[in-house]
Write a protein that holds these residues in place. Structure first.
Motif, mmCIF file in Angstrom:
data_model
loop_
_atom_site.group_PDB
_atom_site.id
_atom_site.type_symbol
_atom_site.label_atom_id
_atom_site.label_comp_id
_atom_site.label_asym_id
_atom_site.label_seq_id
_atom_site.Cartn_x
_atom_site.Cartn_y
_atom_site.Cartn_z
ATOM 1 N N UNK A 289 -10.701 8.598 -5.217
ATOM 2 C CA UNK A 289 -10.752 10.046 -4.973
ATOM 3 C C UNK A 289 -12.197 10.530 -5.007
ATOM 4 N N UNK A 290 -12.976 10.020 -5.958
ATOM 5 C CA UNK A 290 -14.381 10.415 -6.074
ATOM 6 C C UNK A 290 -15.163 10.025 -4.823
ATOM 7 N N UNK B 208 0.841 -1.192 0.000
ATOM 8 C CA UNK B 208 0.000 0.000 0.000
ATOM 9 C C UNK B 208 0.880 1.248 0.000
ATOM 10 N N UNK B 209 0.490 2.186 -0.816
ATOM 11 C CA UNK B 209 1.167 3.481 -0.833
ATOM 12 C C UNK B 209 0.140 4.570 -0.572
ATOM 13 N N UNK B 210 0.617 5.693 -0.071
ATOM 14 C CA UNK B 210 -0.274 6.822 0.193
ATOM 15 C C UNK B 210 0.064 7.951 -0.768
ATOM 16 N N UNK B 211 -0.966 8.458 -1.419
ATOM 17 C CA UNK B 211 -0.823 9.510 -2.426
ATOM 18 C C UNK B 211 -1.637 10.715 -1.976
ATOM 19 N N UNK B 212 -1.113 11.896 -2.215
ATOM 20 C CA UNK B 212 -1.817 13.127 -1.874
ATOM 21 C C UNK B 212 -2.351 13.771 -3.146
ATOM 22 N N UNK B 213 -3.596 14.232 -3.069
ATOM 23 C CA UNK B 213 -4.235 14.892 -4.206
ATOM 24 C C UNK B 213 -4.678 16.276 -3.748
ATOM 25 N N UNK B 214 -4.272 17.302 -4.493
ATOM 26 C CA UNK B 214 -4.574 18.684 -4.139
ATOM 27 C C UNK B 214 -5.313 19.336 -5.299
ATOM 28 N N UNK B 215 -6.482 19.929 -5.014
ATOM 29 C CA UNK B 215 -7.242 20.554 -6.099
ATOM 30 C C UNK B 215 -7.017 22.059 -6.201
ATOM 31 N N UNK C 238 -7.462 19.005 0.056
ATOM 32 C CA UNK C 238 -6.302 18.128 -0.059
ATOM 33 C C UNK C 238 -6.708 16.776 0.506
ATOM 34 N N UNK C 239 -6.569 15.733 -0.296
ATOM 35 C CA UNK C 239 -7.042 14.404 0.080
ATOM 36 C C UNK C 239 -5.871 13.433 0.033
ATOM 37 N N UNK C 240 -5.788 12.577 1.047
ATOM 38 C CA UNK C 240 -4.780 11.516 1.043
ATOM 39 C C UNK C 240 -5.480 10.195 0.753
ATOM 40 N N UNK C 241 -4.940 9.455 -0.202
ATOM 41 C CA UNK C 241 -5.543 8.207 -0.663
ATOM 42 C C UNK C 241 -4.543 7.072 -0.485
ATOM 43 N N UNK C 242 -5.008 5.962 0.057
ATOM 44 C CA UNK C 242 -4.183 4.753 0.131
ATOM 45 C C UNK C 242 -4.598 3.824 -1.006
ATOM 46 N N UNK C 243 -3.612 3.356 -1.756
ATOM 47 C CA UNK C 243 -3.896 2.476 -2.889
ATOM 48 C C UNK C 243 -2.707 1.552 -3.127
ATOM 49 N N UNK C 244 -2.886 0.633 -4.037
ATOM 50 C CA UNK C 244 -1.825 -0.309 -4.400
ATOM 51 C C UNK C 244 -1.107 0.178 -5.652
#
Length: 73
Positions: A31-32, A1-8, A13-19
């Motif tokens: 993200x949605x 699992x990695x954590x990615x940050x998304x900024x609009x 600002x949203x942090x998402x955990x994904x593979x």
């Protein structure tokens, strides 16, 4: 699992955990779910690169702590 940050750039600002094996389309769906928008309207960019839905995060060499710019179409 990695954590990615998304900024609009509008203050969200949203942090998402994904593979790493997830596609960009899968990431957009995560993200949605976090932001309450439709995943079809989300465009992920980094500088001038627009990320395509069918390519995996591993193929784009996206790693832990990566920051995306979130735009709405």
């Amino acid at each position: 699992m990695i954590e990615i940050t998304v900024n609009d750039r509008l203050g969200k600002k949203v942090r998402i955990k994904c593979n790493p094996s997830d596609t960009i389309g899968d990431l957009k769906k995560l993200i949605a779910a976090q932001t309450g928008t439709r995943w079809e309207k989300i465009v992920l960019k980094k500088w001038y690169t627009i990320y395509k839905d069918h390519i995996t995060l591993m193929d784009y060499e996206i790693h832990e702590g990566f920051n995306f710019e979130l735009y709405y179409q």
